[in-house]
Write a protein that holds these residues in place. Structure first.
Motif, PDB file in Angstrom:
ATOM      1  N   ASP A 110       0.805  -1.223   0.000  1.00 55.57           N
ATOM      2  CA  ASP A 110       0.000   0.000   0.000  1.00 55.57           C
ATOM      3  C   ASP A 110       0.837   1.273   0.000  1.00 55.57           C
ATOM      4  N   LEU A 111       2.144   1.124  -0.089  1.00 57.26           N
ATOM      5  CA  LEU A 111       3.026   2.287  -0.098  1.00 57.26           C
ATOM      6  C   LEU A 111       3.767   2.381  -1.422  1.00 57.26           C
ATOM      7  N   ARG A 112       4.330   3.544  -1.666  1.00 58.21           N
ATOM      8  CA  ARG A 112       5.204   3.768  -2.813  1.00 58.21           C
ATOM      9  C   ARG A 112       6.440   4.530  -2.327  1.00 58.21           C
ATOM     10  N   PHE A 113       7.568   4.272  -2.980  1.00 59.86           N
ATOM     11  CA  PHE A 113       8.754   5.087  -2.714  1.00 59.86           C
ATOM     12  C   PHE A 113       8.694   6.274  -3.652  1.00 59.86           C
ATOM     13  N   GLU A 114       8.789   7.467  -3.084  1.00 60.34           N
ATOM     14  CA  GLU A 114       8.617   8.699  -3.852  1.00 60.34           C
ATOM     15  C   GLU A 114       9.855   9.574  -3.761  1.00 60.34           C
ATOM     16  N   ILE A 115      10.236  10.133  -4.913  1.00 58.06           N
ATOM     17  CA  ILE A 115      11.218  11.211  -4.909  1.00 58.06           C
ATOM     18  C   ILE A 115      10.556  12.444  -5.508  1.00 58.06           C
ATOM     19  N   LEU A 116      10.886  13.587  -4.941  1.00 55.05           N
ATOM     20  CA  LEU A 116      10.370  14.862  -5.430  1.00 55.05           C
ATOM     21  C   LEU A 116      11.477  15.598  -6.168  1.00 55.05           C
ATOM     22  N   LEU A 117      11.178  15.988  -7.396  1.00 58.15           N
ATOM     23  CA  LEU A 117      12.150  16.691  -8.225  1.00 58.15           C
ATOM     24  C   LEU A 117      11.816  18.170  -8.269  1.00 58.15           C
ATOM     25  N   ALA A 118      12.790  19.005  -7.936  1.00 57.43           N
ATOM     26  CA  ALA A 118      12.643  20.449  -8.082  1.00 57.43           C
ATOM     27  C   ALA A 118      12.645  20.798  -9.573  1.00 57.43           C
ATOM     28  N   PRO A 119      12.247  22.021  -9.931  1.00 56.91           N
ATOM     29  CA  PRO A 119      12.232  22.408 -11.344  1.00 56.91           C
ATOM     30  C   PRO A 119      13.568  22.231 -12.052  1.00 56.91           C
ATOM     31  N   ASN A 120      14.685  22.298 -11.319  1.00 60.39           N
ATOM     32  CA  ASN A 120      15.996  22.118 -11.949  1.00 60.39           C
ATOM     33  C   ASN A 120      16.408  20.643 -12.040  1.00 60.39           C
ATOM     34  N   GLY A 121      15.515  19.735 -11.629  1.00 58.34           N
ATOM     35  CA  GLY A 121      15.809  18.307 -11.719  1.00 58.34           C
ATOM     36  C   GLY A 121      16.465  17.711 -10.496  1.00 58.34           C
ATOM     37  N   ALA A 122      16.798  18.546  -9.507  1.00 59.99           N
ATOM     38  CA  ALA A 122      17.440  18.041  -8.291  1.00 59.99           C
ATOM     39  C   ALA A 122      16.416  17.317  -7.419  1.00 59.99           C
ATOM     40  N   VAL A 123      16.860  16.262  -6.755  1.00 59.95           N
ATOM     41  CA  VAL A 123      16.004  15.530  -5.825  1.00 59.95           C
ATOM     42  C   VAL A 123      16.104  16.202  -4.462  1.00 59.95           C
ATOM     43  N   TRP A 124      14.992  16.694  -3.939  1.00 58.85           N
ATOM     44  CA  TRP A 124      15.056  17.360  -2.647  1.00 58.85           C
ATOM     45  C   TRP A 124      14.279  16.629  -1.568  1.00 58.85           C
ATOM     46  N   ASN A 125      13.617  15.527  -1.927  1.00 51.54           N
ATOM     47  CA  ASN A 125      12.983  14.695  -0.904  1.00 51.54           C
ATOM     48  C   ASN A 125      12.838  13.277  -1.446  1.00 51.54           C
ATOM     49  N   GLU A 126      12.979  12.288  -0.555  1.00 52.70           N
ATOM     50  CA  GLU A 126      12.883  10.880  -0.954  1.00 52.70           C
ATOM     51  C   GLU A 126      12.395  10.082   0.237  1.00 52.70           C
TER      52      GLU A 126
END
Length: 205
Positions: A110-126
């Motif tokens: 029931d979960l997913r591993f998520e990464i958030l990409l800023a507009p410049n493509g950098a990963v700022w949360n995982e």
């Protein structure tokens, strides 16, 4: 003339030649959670059919991958290990519009591993989040906050207002909030998360 044996430094490292797979990544998640919930991690490890040594080796390889001077970007690394994301959605975080990439995690369907990409493509949360369409748990009192039962966002919404706290190590987060205990008393608490998944709740008073 028989060929001379290769020197130790020239022999291939079996660990490096073995692909780093989604299973390996699940072991990385578990390794970081073992400090708080060794029994749950042990059960999950048996479910995956791997040894303690394999879990430690997977974590060591992951750390080497992330710290290498030649390491690829975080988003590319996750795509390489986990494959194409199962979902790609837009998320609004304050004034920032982000792209969220999500991958399934068999240990937690029931979960997913998520990464958030800023507009410049950098990963700022995982971290781990609830899968799209999966119902969130009912969180009414402190008794509902069992380890591995809920995510950072779910606790923050259920026990608002919650105050984010700096984690004790990378991939860890904390939330300070108030909730009702089994006796109906309102208590101040701190919830600790690893990779976004609840690990434990401690009373502050």
């Amino acid at each position: 003339m028989e060929p001379m044996p290769a020197s130790p430094g020239s022999r291939p490292d079996p660990a490096k030649s073995t692909p780093f797979t989604p299973l390996s990544f699940q072991l990385v998640l578990l390794r970081r959670m073992a400090d708080h919930n060794p029994d749950l991690v042990e059960a999950a490890r048996h479910q995956l059919g791997v040894s303690i040594t394999e879990m430690r080796e997977a974590n060591a390889r992951w750390q080497a991958m992330t710290r290498s001077p030649k390491a690829r970007g975080a988003a590319s690394r996750y795509r390489s290990v986990l494959g194409p994301p199962s979902d790609t959605v837009r998320r609004q975080v304050g004034d920032l519009s982000c792209e969220a990439l999500l991958w399934p995690v068999p240990l937690w369907p029931d979960l997913r591993f998520e990464i958030l990409l800023a507009p410049n493509g950098a990963v700022w949360n995982e971290w781990l989040v609830r899968a799209p369409g999966a119902p969130p748990p009912a969180l009414r009192t402190l008794a509902d906050l069992a380890p591995w039962s809920c995510t950072v966002d779910e606790v923050a919404r259920a026990f608002a207002p919650a105050r984010p706290m700096e984690g004790t190590a990378p991939t860890r987060w904390g939330l300070a909030f108030s909730g009702t205990d089994e006796d109906g008393q309102v208590r101040s608490c701190v919830a600790e998360f690893t990779w976004g998944l609840l690990q434990r709740v401690a009373l502050r008073d």
